[in-house]
Scaffold this motif. Structure first.
Motif, PDB file in Angstrom:
ATOM      1  N   THR A 281     -10.505  -1.398   6.482  1.00 42.57           N
ATOM      2  CA  THR A 281      -9.902  -2.255   7.065  1.00 42.57           C
ATOM      3  C   THR A 281      -8.537  -2.288   8.140  1.00 42.57           C
ATOM      4  OG1 THR A 281     -10.195  -3.729   5.349  1.00 42.57           O
ATOM      5  CG2 THR A 281      -8.999  -4.833   5.964  1.00 42.57           C
ATOM      6  N   ARG A 282      -8.511  -2.968   9.288  1.00 43.12           N
ATOM      7  CA  ARG A 282      -7.607  -2.737  10.511  1.00 43.12           C
ATOM      8  C   ARG A 282      -7.074  -4.093   9.463  1.00 43.12           C
ATOM      9  NH1 ARG A 282      -6.579   1.048  13.636  1.00 43.12           N
ATOM     10  NH2 ARG A 282      -8.603   0.875  13.870  1.00 43.12           N
ATOM     11  N   TYR A 283      -5.677  -3.360   9.410  1.00 44.31           N
ATOM     12  CA  TYR A 283      -4.858  -4.693   9.252  1.00 44.31           C
ATOM     13  C   TYR A 283      -3.660  -4.985   9.954  1.00 44.31           C
ATOM     14  CZ  TYR A 283      -5.999  -4.893   4.084  1.00 44.31           C
ATOM     15  OH  TYR A 283      -7.172  -4.419   3.341  1.00 44.31           O
ATOM     16  N   TRP A 284      -3.006  -6.152  10.694  1.00 48.35           N
ATOM     17  CA  TRP A 284      -1.740  -6.260  11.105  1.00 48.35           C
ATOM     18  C   TRP A 284      -0.781  -7.438  11.502  1.00 48.35           C
ATOM     19  CZ3 TRP A 284      -3.047  -4.107  16.046  1.00 48.35           C
ATOM     20  CH2 TRP A 284      -4.429  -4.067  16.320  1.00 48.35           C
ATOM     21  N   GLY A 285       0.328  -6.824  11.399  1.00 52.81           N
ATOM     22  CA  GLY A 285       1.394  -7.139  11.644  1.00 52.81           C
ATOM     23  C   GLY A 285       1.431  -8.534  11.914  1.00 52.81           C
TER      24      GLY A 285
ATOM     25  N   VAL B 111       3.373  -8.602  23.654  1.00 50.67           N
ATOM     26  CA  VAL B 111       3.319  -8.734  22.092  1.00 50.67           C
ATOM     27  C   VAL B 111       3.138  -7.830  21.170  1.00 50.67           C
ATOM     28  CG1 VAL B 111       3.442  -9.702  19.843  1.00 50.67           C
ATOM     29  CG2 VAL B 111       3.150 -11.240  22.066  1.00 50.67           C
ATOM     30  N   TYR B 112       4.346  -7.036  20.388  1.00 52.58           N
ATOM     31  CA  TYR B 112       3.510  -5.752  20.082  1.00 52.58           C
ATOM     32  C   TYR B 112       3.691  -5.756  18.626  1.00 52.58           C
ATOM     33  CZ  TYR B 112       5.556  -3.192  24.268  1.00 52.58           C
ATOM     34  OH  TYR B 112       5.454  -2.766  25.224  1.00 52.58           O
ATOM     35  N   TYR B 113       2.883  -4.896  18.284  1.00 55.39           N
ATOM     36  CA  TYR B 113       2.079  -5.107  16.782  1.00 55.39           C
ATOM     37  C   TYR B 113       2.226  -3.621  15.969  1.00 55.39           C
ATOM     38  CZ  TYR B 113       0.056  -9.943  18.301  1.00 55.39           C
ATOM     39  OH  TYR B 113      -0.219 -10.822  19.022  1.00 55.39           O
ATOM     40  N   CYS B 114       2.133  -4.067  15.357  1.00 53.38           N
ATOM     41  CA  CYS B 114       2.003  -2.245  14.356  1.00 53.38           C
ATOM     42  C   CYS B 114       0.903  -3.111  13.338  1.00 53.38           C
ATOM     43  CB  CYS B 114       2.907  -2.070  12.979  1.00 53.38           C
ATOM     44  SG  CYS B 114       3.575  -3.184  11.897  1.00 53.38           S
ATOM     45  N   ASN B 115       0.140  -1.639  13.373  1.00 52.06           N
ATOM     46  CA  ASN B 115      -1.400  -1.825  12.867  1.00 52.06           C
ATOM     47  C   ASN B 115      -1.191  -0.322  11.624  1.00 52.06           C
ATOM     48  OD1 ASN B 115      -3.946  -0.156  12.660  1.00 52.06           O
ATOM     49  ND2 ASN B 115      -4.545  -2.160  13.178  1.00 52.06           N
ATOM     50  N   VAL B 116      -2.111  -0.866  10.599  1.00 54.94           N
ATOM     51  CA  VAL B 116      -3.623   0.476   9.278  1.00 54.94           C
ATOM     52  C   VAL B 116      -4.081  -0.166   9.602  1.00 54.94           C
ATOM     53  CG1 VAL B 116      -2.306  -1.286   7.651  1.00 54.94           C
ATOM     54  CG2 VAL B 116      -2.227   1.411   7.560  1.00 54.94           C
ATOM     55  N   LEU B 117      -5.004   1.425   9.349  1.00 56.16           N
ATOM     56  CA  LEU B 117      -6.273   1.250   8.594  1.00 56.16           C
ATOM     57  C   LEU B 117      -6.102   2.155   8.097  1.00 56.16           C
ATOM     58  CD1 LEU B 117      -9.169   0.715   9.585  1.00 56.16           C
ATOM     59  CD2 LEU B 117      -9.278   3.054  10.379  1.00 56.16           C
TER      60      LEU B 117
ATOM     61  N   PHE C 169       1.007  -0.594  -0.265  1.00 51.28           N
ATOM     62  CA  PHE C 169      -0.004  -0.003   0.089  1.00 51.28           C
ATOM     63  C   PHE C 169       0.947   1.239  -0.033  1.00 51.28           C
ATOM     64  CE2 PHE C 169       0.496   1.222   4.302  1.00 51.28           C
ATOM     65  CZ  PHE C 169       0.818   0.584   4.944  1.00 51.28           C
ATOM     66  N   THR C 170      -0.002   2.209  -0.197  1.00 43.54           N
ATOM     67  CA  THR C 170       1.173   4.212  -0.693  1.00 43.54           C
ATOM     68  C   THR C 170       1.295   4.097   1.193  1.00 43.54           C
ATOM     69  OG1 THR C 170      -0.560   4.056  -2.358  1.00 43.54           O
ATOM     70  CG2 THR C 170       0.860   6.103  -1.173  1.00 43.54           C
ATOM     71  N   PHE C 171       2.552   3.459   1.536  1.00 39.78           N
ATOM     72  CA  PHE C 171       2.994   4.285   3.161  1.00 39.78           C
ATOM     73  C   PHE C 171       2.717   5.382   3.775  1.00 39.78           C
ATOM     74  CE2 PHE C 171       4.962   2.292   6.676  1.00 39.78           C
ATOM     75  CZ  PHE C 171       5.915   3.538   7.130  1.00 39.78           C
ATOM     76  N   SER C 172       3.617   6.131   2.848  1.00 40.87           N
ATOM     77  CA  SER C 172       3.131   7.343   2.887  1.00 40.87           C
ATOM     78  C   SER C 172       2.280   8.022   3.275  1.00 40.87           C
ATOM     79  CB  SER C 172       4.412   8.408   1.776  1.00 40.87           C
ATOM     80  OG  SER C 172       3.641   8.003   1.090  1.00 40.87           O
ATOM     81  N   SER C 173       1.328   7.545   2.841  1.00 41.11           N
ATOM     82  CA  SER C 173      -0.178   8.346   3.030  1.00 41.11           C
ATOM     83  C   SER C 173      -1.155   7.868   3.775  1.00 41.11           C
ATOM     84  CB  SER C 173      -1.314   7.724   1.992  1.00 41.11           C
ATOM     85  OG  SER C 173      -0.188   7.995   0.705  1.00 41.11           O
ATOM     86  N   TYR C 174      -0.872   6.743   5.080  1.00 40.22           N
ATOM     87  CA  TYR C 174      -1.739   6.548   6.068  1.00 40.22           C
ATOM     88  C   TYR C 174      -0.737   6.498   7.368  1.00 40.22           C
ATOM     89  CZ  TYR C 174      -4.432   4.216   2.720  1.00 40.22           C
ATOM     90  OH  TYR C 174      -5.402   3.719   1.987  1.00 40.22           O
ATOM     91  N   ALA C 175      -1.495   6.701   8.344  1.00 39.27           N
ATOM     92  CA  ALA C 175      -1.180   6.625   9.635  1.00 39.27           C
ATOM     93  C   ALA C 175      -0.748   5.362  10.268  1.00 39.27           C
ATOM     94  CB  ALA C 175      -2.210   7.635  10.632  1.00 39.27           C
ATOM     95  N   ILE C 176       0.386   4.991  10.971  1.00 38.72           N
ATOM     96  CA  ILE C 176       0.365   4.213  11.657  1.00 38.72           C
ATOM     97  C   ILE C 176       0.041   3.519  13.213  1.00 38.72           C
ATOM     98  CG2 ILE C 176       2.326   1.859  11.648  1.00 38.72           C
ATOM     99  CD1 ILE C 176       1.378   2.081   8.922  1.00 38.72           C
ATOM    100  N   ASN C 177       0.348   2.762  14.161  1.00 38.33           N
ATOM    101  CA  ASN C 177       0.056   1.958  15.129  1.00 38.33           C
ATOM    102  C   ASN C 177       0.635   1.317  15.705  1.00 38.33           C
ATOM    103  OD1 ASN C 177      -2.389   4.393  15.148  1.00 38.33           O
ATOM    104  ND2 ASN C 177      -3.706   2.655  13.761  1.00 38.33           N
TER     105      ASN C 177
END
Length: 115
Positions: free
Chosen positions: A102-106, A92-98, A26-34
């Motif tokens: 849809t919320r995606y997880w590592g 356990v630490y996860y990164c996440n993008v909405l 996905f276009t990484f630079s367009s999204y907030a990451i948690n």
């Protein structure tokens, strides 16, 4: 969309770790990451957020002043620098993008703080 966390491990109280989250699809630079974390027997909690351009960050009260979230949009990677680690940070630490509702997880990376 793929998110791959790395950098976890066993560290003594007071120590430091830097987690990485490598993103693709996905276009990484367009999204907030948690960054989220989940300790055994507890609900998953939001730890830190960084906006798409990296200008604005937010932290859970429990990590404020100890953790720093950052990103390198040229490398499609988000980092979580964790200092002054405590046993309560074990999780356990996860990164996440909405993205598009849809919320995606590592897959997560284990952080254990213990002497």
């Amino acid at each position: 969309v793929q998110l791959v966390e790395s950098g976890g491990g066993l560290v003594q109280p007071g120590g430091s770790l830097r987690l990485s989250c490598a993103a693709s699809g996905f276009t990484f630079s367009s999204y907030a990451i948690n960054w989220y974390r989940q300790a055994p027997g507890k609900e998953r909690e939001l730890v830190a957020t960084i906006t798409s351009g990296g200008v604005t960050t937010n932290y859970a009260d429990s990590v404020k002043g100890r953790f720093t979230i950052s990103r390198d949009n040229a490398k499609n990677t988000v980092y979580l620098q964790m200092n002054s680690l405590k046993p309560d940070d074990t999780a356990v630490y996860y990164c996440n993008v909405l993205r598009w509702g849809t919320r995606y997880w590592g897959q997560g990376t284990q952080v254990t703080v213990s002497s």
